[in-house]
Design a protein around this motif. Sequence first.
Motif, PDB file in Angstrom:
ATOM      1  N   THR A 131       3.093  14.091  10.874  1.00 57.80           N
ATOM      2  CA  THR A 131       2.325  13.900   9.638  1.00 57.80           C
ATOM      3  C   THR A 131       1.980  15.242   9.010  1.00 57.80           C
ATOM      4  O   THR A 131       2.125  15.436   7.792  1.00 57.80           O
ATOM      5  CB  THR A 131       1.048  13.087   9.925  1.00 57.80           C
ATOM      6  OG1 THR A 131       1.414  11.789  10.414  1.00 57.80           O
ATOM      7  CG2 THR A 131       0.202  12.932   8.676  1.00 57.80           C
ATOM      8  N   VAL A 189       0.769  10.519   1.392  1.00 58.13           N
ATOM      9  CA  VAL A 189       1.335  10.716   2.727  1.00 58.13           C
ATOM     10  C   VAL A 189       2.102   9.472   3.158  1.00 58.13           C
ATOM     11  O   VAL A 189       3.223   9.555   3.685  1.00 58.13           O
ATOM     12  CB  VAL A 189       0.211  11.055   3.738  1.00 58.13           C
ATOM     13  CG1 VAL A 189       0.735  11.042   5.177  1.00 58.13           C
ATOM     14  CG2 VAL A 189      -0.405  12.420   3.412  1.00 58.13           C
ATOM     15  N   VAL A 198       5.067   8.269   6.903  1.00 57.88           N
ATOM     16  CA  VAL A 198       4.376   8.725   8.117  1.00 57.88           C
ATOM     17  C   VAL A 198       2.954   8.175   8.103  1.00 57.88           C
ATOM     18  O   VAL A 198       2.516   7.586   7.115  1.00 57.88           O
ATOM     19  CB  VAL A 198       4.381  10.270   8.242  1.00 57.88           C
ATOM     20  CG1 VAL A 198       5.796  10.800   8.415  1.00 57.88           C
ATOM     21  CG2 VAL A 198       3.687  10.918   7.037  1.00 57.88           C
ATOM     22  N   ASP A 220      -0.890   8.409   7.825  1.00 56.89           N
ATOM     23  CA  ASP A 220      -1.918   9.303   7.276  1.00 56.89           C
ATOM     24  C   ASP A 220      -3.037   9.521   8.287  1.00 56.89           C
ATOM     25  O   ASP A 220      -3.322   8.668   9.137  1.00 56.89           O
ATOM     26  CB  ASP A 220      -2.481   8.723   5.978  1.00 56.89           C
ATOM     27  CG  ASP A 220      -3.082   7.342   6.186  1.00 56.89           C
ATOM     28  OD1 ASP A 220      -4.312   7.217   6.209  1.00 56.89           O
ATOM     29  OD2 ASP A 220      -2.303   6.377   6.354  1.00 56.89           O
ATOM     30  N   TRP A 251       8.310   8.620  11.699  1.00 54.75           N
ATOM     31  CA  TRP A 251       6.860   8.850  11.724  1.00 54.75           C
ATOM     32  C   TRP A 251       6.383   9.636  12.944  1.00 54.75           C
ATOM     33  O   TRP A 251       5.182   9.880  13.090  1.00 54.75           O
ATOM     34  CB  TRP A 251       6.107   7.523  11.645  1.00 54.75           C
ATOM     35  CG  TRP A 251       6.497   6.518  12.685  1.00 54.75           C
ATOM     36  CD1 TRP A 251       7.480   5.573  12.584  1.00 54.75           C
ATOM     37  CD2 TRP A 251       5.934   6.365  13.985  1.00 54.75           C
ATOM     38  NE1 TRP A 251       7.562   4.837  13.748  1.00 54.75           N
ATOM     39  CE2 TRP A 251       6.618   5.303  14.624  1.00 54.75           C
ATOM     40  CE3 TRP A 251       4.907   7.012  14.687  1.00 54.75           C
ATOM     41  CZ2 TRP A 251       6.328   4.873  15.909  1.00 54.75           C
ATOM     42  CZ3 TRP A 251       4.602   6.591  15.972  1.00 54.75           C
ATOM     43  CH2 TRP A 251       5.309   5.536  16.578  1.00 54.75           C
TER      44      TRP A 251
END
Length: 475
Positions: free
Chosen positions: A260, A275, A280, A282, A454
């Motif tokens: 992230t 984001v 990904v 947050d 992610w």
Amino acid sequence: MSTINYSEKIPNNVNLSEDRTLQRALEHWQPNYLQWWRDMGPEGSVDFDVYLRTAINVTPEGWAHFGHVKMPDYRWGIFLAQQENGRKVNFGEHKGEAAWQEVPGEHRANLRRMIVTQGDTEPASVEQQRHLGLTAPSNYDLRNLFQINVEEGRHLWAMVYLLHKHFGRDGREEAEALLQRNSGDQDKPRILEAFNEPTPDWLAFYMFTYFTDRDGKFQLNALAESGFDPLSRTCRFMLTEEAHHMFVGESGISRVLQRTAQIMKQHGIEDPEEVRRHGVIDLPTVQRYLNFHFSVTIDLFGADQSSNAAAFYSSGLKGRYEETKRDDDHLLKNNQYKILDIADGKLTEREVPMLNALNEVLRDDYIRDSIAGVGRWNKVLEKAGVNFRLTTPHKAFNRHIGTFAGQRISPDGRVISEAEWQANVRNWLPSEEDRAYVASLMGRVVEPGKMANWIAPPPVGINRQPIDFEYVRFN
């Protein structure tokens, strides 16, 4: 005996073959266990060859053997840590007596209850995690999930052995019941509420293995102090396996944060919605998951004041974390401990007899240990140049057991109104939208060396293998 005998139907280092009645009883239980594994174990994994660690002895110098094995063929068994010559009861009213090799009659009911409660958590976590293999973020992570699953299964065996060996018919009936309850079942749920919560996604899994398996570490350490030596030896060996479970959680969250942070810096963004558009997780969502799993887990330690905890300690059944390293009389009859309460709309402290506050003592030890790991997560963010920092919420936040059950306390420790709670709860605990977003990221990635978008790759592989090693082979 430190070496484990794998030539027997039930691998063990307790000379099981010398007790034919016990051996037959456990061999009768074994098919029921394997049926439970097929029904409630990792979904769709029966034919996979998994690179698993198997215990070959119980000495601290090195006890693990690695190799590919099908999980239903994993050699679950009964492994106790080496016996300490001349071990004593180290606390309570029996302090200084020889540790018990058999169950003292007057403590039989309490010991059985403790073993059953601990034993119930082991298959529960396998049931909670049984669908996660379908959404693994990498081949490496899938293997780690399966390693945890087989070890939780072996921890169930550890408790079932104690029930069969030391508690006669009652113990055999309790061992059967451990396979009849199921996590989240409306009619026959697991004993502790945290083990009836679903683990729907991998962010929840990493939080569970960091926070809830850490509860296991502290509970097992307290039981490892027990004056009942077979329980102590069982838990001491289980702790060697528990460490990997917490590693999976801590390193998993670190990798989520790393990925992230990488996206945030690469695109110069901080807004959570921005984001999320990059696929990904947050950081505020990570914080809300943390708040939930931390608060649910600290409820597992029980009520702030407990006459049962006092009785377990005074009887020599369950000690404190690292009992023998503490500098006091190990009787605690004159000791006091500060616990939290609510007075005039604010949190306050008051002193109570320490014997009645032993759940809180263990909870506070756990919280200190948990906070240290959250500090390590923040170093990942700091190193990446991201200003956001994770925090553990106040221990009175979102509690359902003890003094604060039903009370509304903010994460920063303020007593608040129901209206303020409802206005802010979506900022403090995962919302349905948060869980739906995280679920939307959970696509299965199993090609060796590849990672879901992610999460960052791990820094090293398992047992010095490369990251792109084929940890799980699909047949």
